[in-house]
Design a protein around this motif. Structure first.
Motif: not given
Ligand SMILES: [Zn+2]
Ligand SMILES: [Zn+2]
Length: 441
Positions: A123-125, A151-155, A186-189, A408-410
């Motif tokens: 998920s996102n921070d 907030a990116c749809g990884h769920d 950990a795809e984010e970052g 995304h990320h909003d």
């Molecule tokens: Zn993302």
């Protein structure tokens, strides 16, 4: 007799409700990179029940190449929370230290191709919107975790992975070769893929697919299979450490970390652009100093480089590190450099992209199968792609359209859940077709 395609379509349709509740459950319990303890436990539980052979933790992740790992305290805290939220001890025990990756394999026959699918789980921070207009709030599945949100749809990606696993398991008597489902932390970052690639998780893979909801495909029922232009990237945290001194009484005794960082910033942005393709650099954050009358002894900077190819990014990265060290030397301060993320450059294998486009049309569920799509951003699926392509395999990344409530990320991000069915259909059918296709496209 029902064809393979009809069977997949029927199964995906039947599973729509199941997918929605799975997605909402994961959405409600978001876990940022390397802390996907509950999510990965759920994946392990479901896949082992479906008869997949699992590699978890140390068997799936190379500890040495994990990037941007949270502190031990944070990991312990999140693991404890996962246990409270229902994750089983037997799975959690294998994930200590943030080793939350899973590779699930099912061999349908001796020989035949190895087809891999990758799903990201983190998920996102971001603190999720509490607005009454926000669908997850309305439906009661808003994030239960403060400062964390899908907030990116990884769920959705994880949910689709579980659905595809079930569909393929039900068809196992009809399939050949081996399927490998890679659930990545950990795809984010862009922190997680490298540790799975370096562990050798995809070294035997002939075909590898990845997908993301949204991005350029902003409407449900659309898809792009020919994605090119992944930017290679490197992320760094930089600490300059000098020596404090009284700015009036003894400035000559100080070592100025603030000036070293400021000098580095300007010169990082002065690295020449590359003639062979896009190159980027950004100093995104700079914090320095302690007080008005103190020679600043500390400075902290976060930077990133990007390039149209891994080679161009390597040029930017080497120049950046040279500038940082030279700036530190100029002001006689120490510098510590930590790599916190990275992704390769690359593009879809054209033959595989064409194969996927044909399967998307054959499925006859998409309103639009887009032509070429330029990614123009970074995604660490590119590490898998680079490794598979480097040993003669083929890899491709798809964008699966979904109506989005916000970008995304909003904090108001949400995607249309009917897109889950499109993704399950497409990934299951593509994987089944590739398994039956043999080793040559
Ligand atoms: Zn993302
Ligand atoms: Zn994403």
């Amino acid at each position: 007799m029902q064809t393979m395609m009809e069977a997949i379509k029927a199964a995906a349709k039947e599973m729509q409700g199941e997918m929605v509740s799975c997605r909402r459950d994961i959405h409600k319990h978001p876990e940022p990179g390397w802390t996907e303890f509950r999510t990965a436990s759920l994946v392990a539980e479901r896949l082992s029940a479906l008869g997949y052979e699992l590699k978890i933790g140390e068997e799936a992740i190379d500890r040495q190449t994990m990037m941007g790992v949270p502190s031990q305290e944070k990991l312990a805290e999140e693991m404890e929370r996962a246990a409270k939220e229902g994750a089983k001890k037997e799975w959690l025990a294998q994930m200590t230290g943030g080793l939350t990756g899973i590779v699930a394999t099912k061999k349908f026959s001796e020989g035949g191709p190895v087809v891999a699918l990758r799903f990201d789980m983190d998920s996102n921070d971001v603190r999720e919107s509490e607005s009454p207009d926000h669908f997850p709030t309305q439906e009661g599945f808003r994030s239960l975790h403060d400062q964390a949100m899908h907030a990116c749809g990884h769920d959705g990606h994880t949910t689709v992975g579980l659905a595809v696993a079930k569909i393929l398991a039900a068809l196992q008597d009809k399939l050949k070769g081996t399927i490998k489902l890679v659930f990545q932390p950990a795809e984010e970052g862009v922190r997680g893929a490298k540790a799975m690639v370096e562990n050798g998780d995809v070294d035997d893979v002939n075909y590898m697919l990845g997908a993301h909801f949204g991005f350029q495909m902003k409407h449900t029922g659309t898809i792009a299979c020919n994605v090119t232009g992944f930017l290679a990237t490197s992320k760094y945290d930089i600490h300059f450490v000098g020596k404090p001194a009284h700015a009036g009484a003894a400035p000559e005794q100080g070592k100025n970390a603030l000036l070293a960082a400021a000098c580095a910033s300007l010169n990082l942005h002065a690295i020449p652009r590359h003639s062979q393709g896009a190159s980027r650099i950004n100093v995104g954050k700079l914090i320095a100093g302690s007080g008005r009358n103190v020679i600043a002894d500390k400075a902290f900077m976060v930077i990133e480089t990007r390039g149209a190819s891994s080679e161009i990014n390597a040029f930017m990265e080497q120049e950046a590190l040279r500038v940082i060290k030279a700036a530190a030397a100029m002001y006689d301060v120490e510098v510590q450099v930590e790599k916190t993320g990275g992704a390769a450059g690359g593009s879809n294998s054209p033959e595989l992209a064409a194969f996927l486009e044909a399967r998307a049309k054959e499925l006859n569920i998409f309103k639009q199968v887009a032509g070429h799509c330029d990614f123009g951003a970074s995604e660490d699926f590119s590490y898998f792609m680079e490794r598979v392509q480097s040993h003669g395999g083929k890899a491709a990344y798809m964008m699966i359209g979904a109506d989005l409530a916000a970008g995304h990320h909003d904090s108001s991000f949400d995607f249309d859940e009917t897109a889950l069915g499109y993704a399950a259909n497409m990934l299951a059918y593509s994987a089944a077709s590739l398994l039956l296709q043999g080793e040559k496209l």
